[in-house]
Design a protein around this motif. Structure first.
Motif, PDB file in Angstrom:
ATOM      1  N   ARG A 296      -5.385  33.987  35.249  1.00 58.28           N
ATOM      2  CA  ARG A 296      -5.216  35.302  35.893  1.00 58.28           C
ATOM      3  C   ARG A 296      -6.452  36.170  35.681  1.00 58.28           C
TER       4      ARG A 296
ATOM      5  N   TYR B 114      -8.371  37.603  38.921  1.00 59.47           N
ATOM      6  CA  TYR B 114      -8.009  38.948  39.371  1.00 59.47           C
ATOM      7  C   TYR B 114      -8.407  40.094  38.431  1.00 59.47           C
TER       8      TYR B 114
ATOM      9  N   VAL C 135       1.994  37.920  33.329  1.00 57.04           N
ATOM     10  CA  VAL C 135       0.915  37.045  33.795  1.00 57.04           C
ATOM     11  C   VAL C 135       1.288  36.353  35.104  1.00 57.04           C
TER      12      VAL C 135
ATOM     13  N   SER D 120      -1.558  35.902  42.831  1.00 51.86           N
ATOM     14  CA  SER D 120      -0.583  35.109  42.105  1.00 51.86           C
ATOM     15  C   SER D 120      -1.309  33.916  41.508  1.00 51.86           C
ATOM     16  N   ILE D 121      -0.675  33.221  40.576  1.00 50.83           N
ATOM     17  CA  ILE D 121      -1.309  32.069  39.959  1.00 50.83           C
ATOM     18  C   ILE D 121      -0.389  30.859  39.994  1.00 50.83           C
TER      19      ILE D 121
ATOM     20  N   GLN E 123      -2.284  30.451  31.426  1.00 50.24           N
ATOM     21  CA  GLN E 123      -1.944  31.408  32.466  1.00 50.24           C
ATOM     22  C   GLN E 123      -2.797  32.675  32.362  1.00 50.24           C
TER      23      GLN E 123
END
Length: 241
Positions: free
Chosen positions: A236, A240, A164, A176-177, A232
């Motif tokens: 994500r 994305y 993740v 990215s996160i 998370q």
């Protein structure tokens, strides 16, 4: 105020290619450093220099690495992916990121920014088993895949594609996160998302700042372990997937 936890953290900024260059980014760094009550020794690629001389060393460059006390600044032009990356990494156990965020999300060509826990980010993206072996860290049970090279160079590597916290370089942005993120309408256009859909899917809070940048917050601090895996995954997927 954007206070860090007790772990090393890094702030990453992405700009559109041509929106910012190394000299303009350094000018903003220099401005913030000059506001500090004391400036430790500066090192340009490991060589000690003065604050006044660094600007002259940037002519013709598309990247630089400067360290000052507990801070490290890294800039690289990623021409093949149409963006410029700027990172600020801190080794302090307590740092207020507010002035850095305020300064750099306001620069021309801003695309996105996010804060990561350095160690967590590293292991989310480490694919070479030697990286684990060298630190005594076990990778037993982790998914593996071929590195895709022909024999005798072929070997198994850790498959990070489902992590993740994967950091993936894309055309014009980085997938990215972070528990705190900032992004522009340009970023939304690149990931083909609407802000309303991101709010709904992520469950985070989103604020539109005066400069037209969106601030998204999932947690008060940073993602630093699997303890926040649910948040998370939601973030994500919202951005994305």
């Amino acid at each position: 105020m954007l206070k860090s936890s007790n772990n090393m953290q890094r702030v990453e900024f992405i700009y559109r290619l041509g929106g910012q260059g190394v000299t303009s980014i350094w000018a903003s760094i220099s401005k913030l450093l000059e506001r500090m009550t004391s400036i430790d020794s500066l090192f340009f690629y490991g060589v000690q220099v003065s604050l006044e001389t660094i600007g002259g060393k940037l002519a013709g460059r598309d990247s630089f690495n400067v360290s000052c006390g507990n801070l490290t600044f890294h800039v690289v032009t990623v021409a093949n992916y149409d963006h410029v990356l700027f990172q600020v990494e801190s080794q302090e156990d307590d740092i207020d990121w507010s002035s850095w965020i305020d300064e750099f999300i306001g620069l021309k060509g801003f695309v996105q920014a996010w804060i990561v826990d350095v160690e967590y980010d590293y292991w989310q993206n480490a694919s070479d088993p030697l990286e684990y072996k060298s630190t005594g860290k076990s990778y037993e049970g982790l998914p593996m895949k071929s590195n895709g090279l022909p024999p005798p160079l072929e070997q198994l590597e850790i498959d990070t594609s489902k992590n993740v916290g994967l950091r993936l370089i894309c055309d014009g942005y980085v997938a990215s996160i972070g528990a705190k993120m900032w992004f522009s309408d340009w970023f939304l256009s690149k990931i083909n998302r609407k802000i309303e859909n991101i709010i709904e899917a992520s469950g985070g809070t989103v604020e539109l700042l005066d400069n037209g940048v969106y601030k998204l917050e999932m947690l008060a601090d940073v993602f630093e372990s699997d303890n926040t895996i649910d948040q998370q995954i939601k973030l994500r997927n919202a951005l994305y997937n």
